[in-house]
Design a protein around this motif. Structure first.
Motif, PDB file in Angstrom:
ATOM      1  N   ARG A 160       4.237  14.045  13.588  1.00  0.00           N
ATOM      2  CA  ARG A 160       3.882  12.920  12.727  1.00  0.00           C
ATOM      3  C   ARG A 160       4.867  12.738  11.591  1.00  0.00           C
TER       4      ARG A 160
ATOM      5  N   ASP B 199       0.838  -1.183   0.000  1.00  0.00           N
ATOM      6  CA  ASP B 199       0.000   0.000   0.000  1.00  0.00           C
ATOM      7  C   ASP B 199       0.870   1.229   0.000  1.00  0.00           C
ATOM      8  N   ALA B 200       0.436   2.217  -0.687  1.00  0.00           N
ATOM      9  CA  ALA B 200       1.146   3.473  -0.530  1.00  0.00           C
ATOM     10  C   ALA B 200       0.885   3.953   0.887  1.00  0.00           C
ATOM     11  N   PRO B 201       1.897   4.485   1.534  1.00  0.00           N
ATOM     12  CA  PRO B 201       1.645   5.027   2.857  1.00  0.00           C
ATOM     13  C   PRO B 201       0.693   6.213   2.759  1.00  0.00           C
ATOM     14  N   ALA B 202       0.083   6.516   3.844  1.00  0.00           N
ATOM     15  CA  ALA B 202      -0.886   7.600   3.850  1.00  0.00           C
ATOM     16  C   ALA B 202      -0.264   8.860   3.263  1.00  0.00           C
TER      17      ALA B 202
ATOM     18  N   HIS C 173       7.266  11.733   4.394  1.00  0.00           N
ATOM     19  CA  HIS C 173       7.162  12.605   5.564  1.00  0.00           C
ATOM     20  C   HIS C 173       8.415  13.438   5.698  1.00  0.00           C
TER      21      HIS C 173
END
Lengths: 386, 261, 413
Positions: free
Chosen positions: C194, C70-73, C233
């Motif tokens: 985050r 999955d692509a990360p959020a 991130h």
């Protein structure tokens, strides 16, 4: 070999192994060296609920029977045959209460022992009465509501450190074997003192002392069973406890076997591990077979006893003890042999195992006495069959 | 006092052998154990309960097999255990793990103190404890080696540092991570084991703890593993030979040549 | 959608390579009695799998394992808004921690690769004088928080100001020392803003196309290495092990800017209270800073053995360490313990005296440059991993070494 242990029994084994490995192993040399009594370990065993597995549930134990005592003792003795004795000798001192005690006596003494708050000891042997219990010189003379004890017991395991003693004395010297009675004597009773601590070859973490009674007055409520029935109690006790000694021997042997196998796998001589030599392999094979045979005999005896409580099992108990203790002697001697010169050194555990093993062929009846008992039972059986 | 302990199951490296040719762990038959540092957290929680009363709860996030680790803690005297388990949590990094644990603790409701081991022996990050504290918006003190005082509203602890220790006071609720020096963990008791065997352990999933899908598992993890590889083997060493004097001389000469002394 | 990984039952030949490759023990080999050739089948435990891809790599010749990650959020962050490399300039009792100079050196390398400035963040009390020192060691910019509140490290206040500064200034990389301080509050900062944080890195590099920081760190006690990214991130945060990188060389001619940040004590979260510091007086040399460590283990046999260890450490100007066995035996305090449940060290020389080298101990010292082992048992793991192994009784060997060192030192004068 698969012994089909119940879930509960397996838990006891695993827990005892954990304590042996984590708590006892790091300190076993210390206690062997210093001959101190291993109180911190006794506290660990008490906290783990392992002190009274064999005591009935209604008195604070687990009702696991002789077999539970055997399993726990074996597991602890794989690591140290001396430290575990605090527990095994307590069982020996407790059996007379379980066998001959009335409800009140059981309620008074068993819960503290089951919880590990108190240790017990068994006072039968005297300087003149070792294998022959009828030679007892200790006397108990009734005086109103009391019995007055006089005499000396020797080689008493746990003596001085235990709180509760089951002591055998002559209440009617004229009646021989039927003149012996069993009493509970508590530590601290006036007139009850301890002699010097014995310096021993093995099981040095265990305390062995004399019990000295000098006009020691104990209440008559402390009589276990009927007057004159003491020797029967003693014999029934030894029936129950000999599998315990056998388990101690079995544990020591199994521990020595483990050490020997591990060492043979790492020790290199002539460019290969000594485990690859057939001479060593055959020794290990014999040792393993003997240990397993001893285990079969000890477990079968204990299970038989638990299945038929109250039934006399003198022959089987004696067989288990005889075979396991002689096996322990053989296996530990061979373990030292496999370790070679290192085996003789105190840096490795097998010399201690060999020293510890020796006592199992001596106490609670020497191997020779066990043979007498077995033979006597055989002859009796043959006589009743006819 | 309600004390919550967060634990993790890790592979037991105590008896693990290293493959001499590849330099990697031989993983066959490696059992899962409670992370060694968490043992001190569990013990400290039980001791605090024994001193101050209250209750203790252990939480772990992991596969259903992690239930065994929770039973072990019950056998030692922990009151409640909760397994936070959902396939959606798989692949969580320290951020996503902190988030899930924080959500689980929120779901528990009230708590006064959270105790974690200093770090887990598989990941060795030491990040989850402080992360949970931040997400719950409570203070934390890491590397605690002693709890000096504890009362209803606050606690004085010794924080182990490289050069000694700091004395820190924190209001409660708070989170602490503990080091080995803090206590000697007890073993389970037979009665404890028997009760633990029968205990019902609730399983909470992502829904139970009201976790946002975007914050859990691999999806919620800011960090991603690019690759995993075995470290280069240490080149084989040299056995110094000769008399003690010669050996010592050789060694010092070698260290001197390498300009290390 | 969640991540997917699958083993093709048709393609799998049961070779077990993936089973061996999986660092998380998530793969088991199941029997397949129905298979015509009775080949085993790899089965992945989805609860344990972390989708690291090690098994996919191991199976690349067969291609039986497929993984869709999955692509990360995706957050609404514009990665390009984040620029610059930061070093958190940890200070303890008013002194810059040695690891900071190493971070400045490595940070400068990363900054050059990214063509961005290198900044340092300094938080303390009465600490302004140190800001210049950071510039001399490579910082182009120093953010300075100087207030009595910061005299001693506390997680709340330090993480509060650092988080705010990161949000304001948007660096792309933040490096911190993997010290007790760094590892305690870096995690708080990362949790708050985050972002990804990678602990205890031993190698750092930049992917030039994505500007991603490739962070390599040991896991499972150094038995495997993992390279970790935070691709979506910013900033990318790492704590870095002490003594992995060389310290920056001081250049007093370097110039830079010092940005003094105002400190509004009233708004800073600060719930804990610092009551005091008690120095460890048993250690003459700090274990984590030492270039030379002399450790004693079970082989010492008694607490007095550490007198000899002390002597050798003193002759070498090193620190005293120990194995767990020696700590458990009560011969030396826990603060000296090296290994899994103790400290991780990587000195230039590590002397292991009477230490057999259990894996738990290796974990704590395996990255030492040179290992000297002294042991009676030549076959123990420590003797095998040592750079120089000496077989013998440490009580006989060590006095000779001390004598030789003194002799060598004497010659130098």
């Amino acid at each position: 070999m698969e012994y089909f242990l119940s879930e509960e029994q397996q838990m006891m084994v695993d827990l005892a192994r954990k304590i042996a490995q984590e708590k006892i192993k790091p300190v076993r040399e210390h206690y062997d060296e210093t001959e101190e009594f291993p109180w911190p370990i006794v506290k660990e065993l008490a906290a783990a609920d392992l002190c009274g597995t064999y005591i009935p549930q209604e008195f604070g134990g687990f009702g696991g029977g002789i077999f539970s005592l055997v399993l726990v003792t074996e597991e602890l003795c794989k690591v140290d045959g001396g430290i575990a004795l605090a527990l095994a000798a307590t069982a020996l001192g407790t059996f007379p209460i379980m066998i001959a005690g009335n409800d009140e006596q059981k309620r008074k003494y068993l819960p503290d022992i089951a919880a590990g708050r108190k240790l017990a000891a068994f006072g039968l042997t005297e300087p003149e009465a070792g294998s022959d219990a009828t030679g007892l010189r200790t006397t108990a003379v009734k005086d109103g509501d009391f019995y007055v004890l006089n005499g000396t017991k020797c080689f008493i395991t746990n003596a001085g450190d235990a709180e509760t003693y089951t002591v055998f004395a002559k209440t009617n010297p004229g009646r021989g074997a039927r003149g012996i009675s069993c009493f509970v004597v508590e530590k601290g009773t006036p007139g009850f003192e301890f002699g010097k601590k014995e310096k021993k070859m093995g099981i040095r973490a265990s305390s062995t002392r004399e019990l000295i009674f000098n006009n020691c007055r104990i209440p008559k409520e402390n009589l276990l069973g009927k007057e004159g029935h003491g020797l029967i109690t003693a014999q029934a006790t030894l029936d129950c406890s000999r599998p315990g000694v056998a388990a101690q021997a079995l544990g020591i042997a199994a521990g020595a076997l483990e050490e020997a196998v591990a060492y043979a796998k790492t020790r290199v001589q002539f460019g290969q591990t000594i485990a690859s030599f057939q001479g060593i392999q055959h020794m290990l094979a014999d040792m393993a077979t003997e240990v397993e045979a001893a285990r079969c005999l000890v477990y079968a005896t204990a299970r038989m006893m638990d299945a038929h409580p109250g039934k006399r099992t003198t022959k089987e108990s004696a067989m288990a003890k005889l075979f396991a203790s002689e096996t322990a002697m053989k296996v530990t001697t061979n373990a030292v042999q496999i370790f070679g010169g290192y085996g003789y050194s105190r840096e490795y555990p097998v010399e201690k195992m060999m020293r510890d093993a020796k006592i199992t062929t001596l106490y609670e009846g020497t191997s020779q006495i066990q043979k007498n008992e077995i033979a006597l039972a055989l002859i009796k059986e043959a006589a009743t069959k006819k | 006092m309600h004390i919550v302990v967060c634990i993790k199951q890790v592979p037991n490296t105590t008896n693990v052998q290293i493959d001499a040719t590849t330099g990697t762990l031989k993983r066959e038959g490696v059992e899962a154990i409670i992370n060694p540092f968490d043992e001190y957290a569990i013990e400290e929680a039980i001791r605090l309960k024994e001193r101050f009363g209250g209750k203790t709860t252990v939480i772990t996030m992991g596969p259903p097999q992690a239930e065994q680790a929770l039973r072990d803690t019950l056998a030692r005297g922990i009151d409640n255990a909760i397994l936070v388990s959902d396939r959606a949590f798989a692949g969580a990094d320290t951020w996503a793990t902190s988030y899930a644990l924080a959500q689980a603790i929120r779901t528990l409701g009230d708590y006064d103190l959270i105790i974690c081991g200093k770090q887990a022996t598989d990941g060795d990050t030491a990040q989850v404890g402080p992360g949970v504290a931040e997400m719950l918006n409570i203070p934390h003190v890491a590397y605690v080696k002693k709890i000096e005082e504890a009362s209803n509203g606050s606690m004085k602890v010794e924080r182990m540092m490289e050069d000694g220790y700091d004395l820190i006071e924190t209001p409660l609720p708070a989170l602490i991570t503990v080091v080995k020096e803090i206590n000697t963990p007890r073993l389970p008791s037979l009665r404890g084991l028997m009760n633990a065997k029968k205990a019902q352990i609730p399983h909470w999933n992502a829904e139970t703890i009201k976790a946002e899908k975007l914050n859990i598992g691999l999806t919620g993890s800011p960090t991603q593993v690019l690759k995993i590889f075995s470290p280069p083997l240490r080149p084989g060493g040299e056995m110094l030979q000769g008399s003690l004097e010669q050996v010592a001389e050789q060694l010092v000469a070698k260290l001197k040549n390498a300009q290390l002394i | 959608m969640s991540n997917q990984i699958a083993v093709s039952a048709d393609k799998c030949i049961g070779c077990g390579l993936c089973f061996k490759a999986c660092p998380f023990n998530a793969i088991s080999m199941a029997e397949r009695p129905t298979h015509p050739r009775k080949l085993k089948l790899a089965v992945i435990d989805m609860h344990t799998c972390t989708f690291c891809g090690a098994c996919v790599d191991s199976c690349k010749n067969i291609g039986a394992i497929t993984m869709i990650k999955d692509a990360p959020a995706v957050l609404d962050t514009d990665l390009s808004a984040y620029r610059g490399v930061w070093v958190y300039a940890e200070q303890r009792h008013g002194e810059i921690s040695p690891v900071v100079y190493e971070l400045l050196n490595e940070g400068a390398v990363l900054a050059r690769k990214l063509s961005v400035p290198l900044s340092a963040v300094l938080i303390g009390d009465n600490i302004e004088a140190k800001a210049q020192d950071l510039i001399h060691h490579g910082a182009d910019k120093v953010y300075l928080f100087d207030a009595p509140l910061f005299i001693e490290f506390q997680d709340d206040s330090y993480s509060d100001v650092l988080s705010h500064l990161i949000v304001e200034e948007k660096p792309e990389i933040v490096l911190m020392g993997a010290t007790n301080i760094g590892r305690s509050f870096a995690s708080r900062v990362a949790a708050r803003i985050r972002t990804g944080l990678t602990a205890d890195c031993t190698a750092l590099d930049i992917d030039p196309t994505t500007r991603n920081l490739m962070q390599t760190r040991p896991a499972f006690g150094g038995n495997i290495m993992a390279t970790i990214l935070s691709p979506r991130h910013r900033p990318q945060m790492s704590t870095v092990r002490h003594k992995v990188f060389k310290p920056a060389v001081k250049d007093s001619s370097r110039t830079g800017t010092i940005i003094k940040k105002g400190v509004n004590t009233a708004t800073i979260v600060n719930r804990t209270k610092f009551l005091g510091f008690i120095k460890d007086t048993t250690a003459k040399v700090n274990l984590s800073d030492a270039d030379i460590i002399v450790s004693g283990g079970r082989g010492l046999g008694k607490t007095e053995g550490f007198t000899l260890i002390d002597e050798l450490a003193e002759a070498l100007g090193g620190a005293v360490g120990s194995s767990r066995a020696a700590v458990d035996a009560g011969w030396i305090p826990y603060s000296h313990q090296v290994g899994q449940t103790g400290r991780t060290v990587s000195p230039k020389i590590y002397f292991a005296c009477g230490i057999s080298g259990q894996i738990q101990h290796q974990v704590g010292m395996g990255s030492s440059e040179i290992i000297v082992a002294i042991n009676k048992d030549p076959s123990c793991p420590m003797m095998k991993m040592a750079t120089f192994a000496i077989e013998g009784d440490l009580y006989e060997v060590i006095p000779w070494i001390i004598k030789e060192i003194k002799k060598a030192r004497g010659c130098q004068i």
